[in-house]
Design a protein around this motif. Structure first.
Motif, mmCIF file in Angstrom:
data_model
loop_
_atom_site.group_PDB
_atom_site.id
_atom_site.type_symbol
_atom_site.label_atom_id
_atom_site.label_comp_id
_atom_site.label_asym_id
_atom_site.label_seq_id
_atom_site.Cartn_x
_atom_site.Cartn_y
_atom_site.Cartn_z
ATOM 1 N N VAL A 28 0.857 -1.192 0.000
ATOM 2 C CA VAL A 28 0.000 0.000 0.000
ATOM 3 C C VAL A 28 0.892 1.241 0.000
ATOM 4 N N PHE A 29 0.589 2.196 -0.880
ATOM 5 C CA PHE A 29 1.402 3.412 -0.873
ATOM 6 C C PHE A 29 0.493 4.633 -0.845
ATOM 7 N N GLY A 30 1.000 5.693 -0.235
ATOM 8 C CA GLY A 30 0.240 6.939 -0.123
ATOM 9 C C GLY A 30 0.747 7.959 -1.124
ATOM 10 N N GLN A 31 -0.159 8.790 -1.598
ATOM 11 C CA GLN A 31 0.226 9.821 -2.559
ATOM 12 C C GLN A 31 -0.625 11.060 -2.318
ATOM 13 N N ALA A 32 0.026 12.213 -2.152
ATOM 14 C CA ALA A 32 -0.722 13.468 -2.003
ATOM 15 C C ALA A 32 -1.206 13.902 -3.380
ATOM 16 N N VAL A 33 -2.378 14.505 -3.442
ATOM 17 C CA VAL A 33 -2.917 14.950 -4.735
ATOM 18 C C VAL A 33 -2.166 16.206 -5.203
ATOM 19 N N LYS A 34 -2.393 16.563 -6.464
ATOM 20 C CA LYS A 34 -1.727 17.764 -6.998
ATOM 21 C C LYS A 34 -2.277 19.016 -6.310
ATOM 22 N N ASN A 35 -1.522 20.093 -6.393
ATOM 23 C CA ASN A 35 -1.890 21.336 -5.714
ATOM 24 C C ASN A 35 -3.282 21.845 -6.058
ATOM 25 N N ASP A 36 -3.671 21.706 -7.340
ATOM 26 C CA ASP A 36 -4.982 22.263 -7.728
ATOM 27 C C ASP A 36 -6.152 21.454 -7.178
ATOM 28 N N GLN A 37 -5.857 20.275 -6.584
ATOM 29 C CA GLN A 37 -6.928 19.469 -5.981
ATOM 30 C C GLN A 37 -6.963 19.621 -4.457
ATOM 31 N N LEU B 127 -17.282 22.287 2.884
ATOM 32 C CA LEU B 127 -17.027 22.450 1.443
ATOM 33 C C LEU B 127 -17.476 21.197 0.692
ATOM 34 N N PRO B 128 -18.206 21.349 -0.428
ATOM 35 C CA PRO B 128 -18.437 20.169 -1.276
ATOM 36 C C PRO B 128 -17.070 19.632 -1.729
ATOM 37 N N LEU B 129 -16.953 18.327 -1.855
ATOM 38 C CA LEU B 129 -15.639 17.730 -2.169
ATOM 39 C C LEU B 129 -15.015 18.320 -3.437
ATOM 40 N N HIS B 130 -15.878 18.698 -4.401
ATOM 41 C CA HIS B 130 -15.326 19.171 -5.685
ATOM 42 C C HIS B 130 -14.865 20.631 -5.606
ATOM 43 N N LYS B 131 -15.140 21.314 -4.483
ATOM 44 C CA LYS B 131 -14.805 22.756 -4.398
ATOM 45 C C LYS B 131 -13.334 22.923 -4.006
ATOM 46 N N THR B 132 -12.446 22.490 -4.870
ATOM 47 C CA THR B 132 -11.013 22.579 -4.570
ATOM 48 C C THR B 132 -10.479 23.939 -5.023
ATOM 49 N N GLY B 133 -9.192 24.158 -4.750
ATOM 50 C CA GLY B 133 -8.582 25.437 -5.122
ATOM 51 C C GLY B 133 -8.642 26.418 -3.963
ATOM 52 N N ARG B 134 -8.495 27.703 -4.285
ATOM 53 C CA ARG B 134 -8.469 28.714 -3.226
ATOM 54 C C ARG B 134 -9.884 28.977 -2.722
ATOM 55 N N ILE B 135 -10.055 28.947 -1.402
ATOM 56 C CA ILE B 135 -11.366 29.213 -0.803
ATOM 57 C C ILE B 135 -11.415 30.683 -0.397
ATOM 58 N N ASP B 136 -12.389 31.387 -0.919
ATOM 59 C CA ASP B 136 -12.501 32.827 -0.658
ATOM 60 C C ASP B 136 -12.724 33.104 0.827
ATOM 61 N N LEU C 52 -4.629 18.434 7.302
ATOM 62 C CA LEU C 52 -4.709 19.880 7.523
ATOM 63 C C LEU C 52 -3.325 20.452 7.754
ATOM 64 N N HIS C 53 -2.958 21.431 6.939
ATOM 65 C CA HIS C 53 -1.749 22.225 7.153
ATOM 66 C C HIS C 53 -2.196 23.502 7.866
ATOM 67 N N GLU C 54 -1.284 24.452 7.974
ATOM 68 C CA GLU C 54 -1.655 25.700 8.639
ATOM 69 C C GLU C 54 -2.692 26.471 7.825
ATOM 70 N N ARG C 55 -2.539 26.446 6.477
ATOM 71 C CA ARG C 55 -3.431 27.254 5.635
ATOM 72 C C ARG C 55 -4.101 26.448 4.528
ATOM 73 N N LYS C 56 -4.022 25.143 4.591
ATOM 74 C CA LYS C 56 -4.701 24.389 3.528
ATOM 75 C C LYS C 56 -5.048 22.972 3.972
ATOM 76 N N CYS C 57 -5.878 22.319 3.165
ATOM 77 C CA CYS C 57 -6.268 20.925 3.406
ATOM 78 C C CYS C 57 -5.867 20.125 2.170
ATOM 79 N N GLU C 58 -5.096 19.069 2.402
ATOM 80 C CA GLU C 58 -4.494 18.314 1.285
ATOM 81 C C GLU C 58 -4.950 16.855 1.337
ATOM 82 N N PRO C 59 -5.725 16.405 0.338
ATOM 83 C CA PRO C 59 -6.107 14.983 0.314
ATOM 84 C C PRO C 59 -4.896 14.086 0.028
#
Length: 474
Positions: free
Chosen positions: A13-22, A61-70, A338-345
């Motif tokens: 089993v391996f883990g992978q962080a998604v790309k920044n835009d996700q 947030l809906p799961l698809h609402k990725t990117g910068r959150i206003d 959760l990072h300080e300023r973002k959430c990364e799947p």
């Protein structure tokens, strides 16, 4: 002698962080000093506790609402103190509960497509704790049953459908409760406390079934969770401040089945458990890694699989239920770091060559249907989760709205601490609920009829207009 490597389909089993835009960017994750995960996820939404001036709030947030959150994105903000814990209802993907420093628990209904305006009015406010509420946990199989635990060392179990506290366990813990976990069918709970004890409790009989003093010798916080087979898995610290994990049989808590020392980091290890694959993922607060282990019946019982490492430390972690995963990509877990300023799947995958459905990775899993009503559970019934197959992927159904039917206060007896009250309470509720349901049904039928009439009228109007057009064209 050549060392034989243990066979396991999860060894790679391996883990992978998604790309920044996700990722979900520009989120001010809460800085409150509390050891909860700060994030809750289901197949529709991700909820994150955030910094809020003058009260407590969390984002949904809906799961698809990725990117910068206003910065002006709407929040759920009804508490007067910081939110400490959030938990999605396992039987309704639009219902979420939260506990706060303001000593209350609130239950919210999120609109189907997410928030367009900030929510300030919860469906129900549950008041009963005298100090801050740091833990909320829905019952795994009974509808509308919610557990809350506060710094008043009390555990209250609520019927959210009536807004009542039906069980109050206020004399079992002499010190702060670190966490509470339901077992597979919700008949027992296990708790880890600051007094270094792990307790297994039958909440309806209001008795301690098993307990272990000094499950971990260290003074730092512990965690205890139930596994599918009824054993209890704990994380804690040794006297030398080394992080430990242990496996216990509640029928004999004298000695652990297994005890492993890990490292000397000081972050609390949050365990996330997948009952379908018997894998436990350990995420340390402040760590930058996720370690995962497989639990089996053969010694040493807890088998180390691998570690997912990254550069950034985690402030909190959300864990997606199995029905929200992509089965076509052999995804067996998805975390929301959760990072300080973002959430990364972060996606955990079992490498397989075939694109076909891998039924050995995806046994039937707990679905969104409740096996029991709240009243049945309070009366003493138990039921295992209703399982669903993931073979064709999970398609979320329509969720019914959470309705709270408050009882007439004048009729009601004092809130439960007496066992005899538990049996009398729900029956009246059931009557009022059925009356309410009939009224609601009539209302819906009338609305359907009026809509149908409108459609007929519009059809007639359209055909007349078409005739006029034809005449003009001719």
């Amino acid at each position: 002698m050549r060392r034989v490597v243990r066979q396991s389909k999860f060894r790679h089993v391996f883990g992978q962080a998604v790309k920044n835009d996700q990722c979900y960017d520009d989120i001010r994750v809460s800085r409150v000093t509390w050891d909860s995960s700060f994030c809750a996820v289901n197949p529709r939404f991700v909820a994150i506790i955030i910094e809020a001036s003058g009260g407590g709030a969390f984002l949904v947030l809906p799961l698809h609402k990725t990117g910068r959150i206003d910065k002006s994105y709407p929040t759920v903000c009804g508490h007067t103190g910081p939110v400490l814990d959030i938990d999605w209802c396992p039987h309704n993907d639009q219902v979420i509960a939260c506990g706060s420093e303001d000593c209350t628990v609130m239950v919210w209904q999120i609109p189907e497509n997410g928030l367009t305006l900030s929510l300030t009015e919860p469906v129900v406010i549950l008041e009963g704790h005298s100090k801050r509420v740091g833990i909320v946990a829905w019952h795994p199989t009974a509808r509308n049953v919610l557990l809350s635990a506060g710094c008043d060392n009390a555990i209250i179990i609520w019927n959210v459908g009536t807004g009542e506290a039906l069980i109050n366990l206020d004399d079992m813990h002499s010190d702060m409760i670190y966490n509470v976990s339901w077992n597979r069918n919700g008949s027992l709970i296990c708790t880890a406390s600051k007094d270094k004890k792990v307790r297994v409790i039958d909440p309806r009989k209001q008795e301690i079934v098993a307990e272990k003093e000094k499950a971990h010798e260290g003074a730092r916080p512990m965690r205890a969770i139930f596994l599918a087979d009824g054993n209890v898995f704990t994380t804690g610290f040794s006297r030398m401040s080394e992080r430990q994990l242990a496996l216990w049989n509640p029928k004999n808590m004298q000695e652990p089945i297994a005890l492993h020392e890990m490292d000397t980091s000081n972050g609390v290890l949050l365990p996330f458990y997948d009952p379908d694959t018997s894998i436990i993922y350990l995420c340390g607060k402040g760590d930058s890694s996720i370690r995962y282990f497989e639990i089996t019946d053969e010694s040493p019982y807890v088998h180390y699989l691998n570690t997912f490492s990254s550069k950034e430390p985690q402030r909190g972690m959300g864990y997606m239920p199995k029905r929200g995963l992509d089965v076509n990509k052999c995804e067996i877990a998805r975390f929301f770091k959760l990072h300080e300023r973002k959430c990364e799947p972060i996606i955990m995958t079992v490498p397989r060559k075939s694109d076909l459905f891998q039924d050995d990775l995806y046994p039937d899993t707990a679905g969104p249907e409740a096996a029991l009503e709240a009243e049945e559970w309070f009366e003493g019934k138990n039921a295992d989760p209703i399982l669903i197959s993931l073979k064709h992927g999970y398609i979320p159904g329509k969720n019914r709205d959470l309705k709270v039917v408050k009882k007439n206060i004048l009729d009601s007896k004092p809130t439960a601490n007496k066992k005899c009250d538990l049996i009398n309470v729900p029956k009246k509720t059931a009557d009022t609920t059925s009356v309410q349901n009939e009224a609601k049904l009539d209302e819906i039928l009338k609305e359907i009829k009026s809509i149908k009439d409108t459609i007929c009228n519009q059809d007639e109007r359209i055909s007349k207009l078409e005739q006029q057009m034809a005449k003009i064209a001719a």
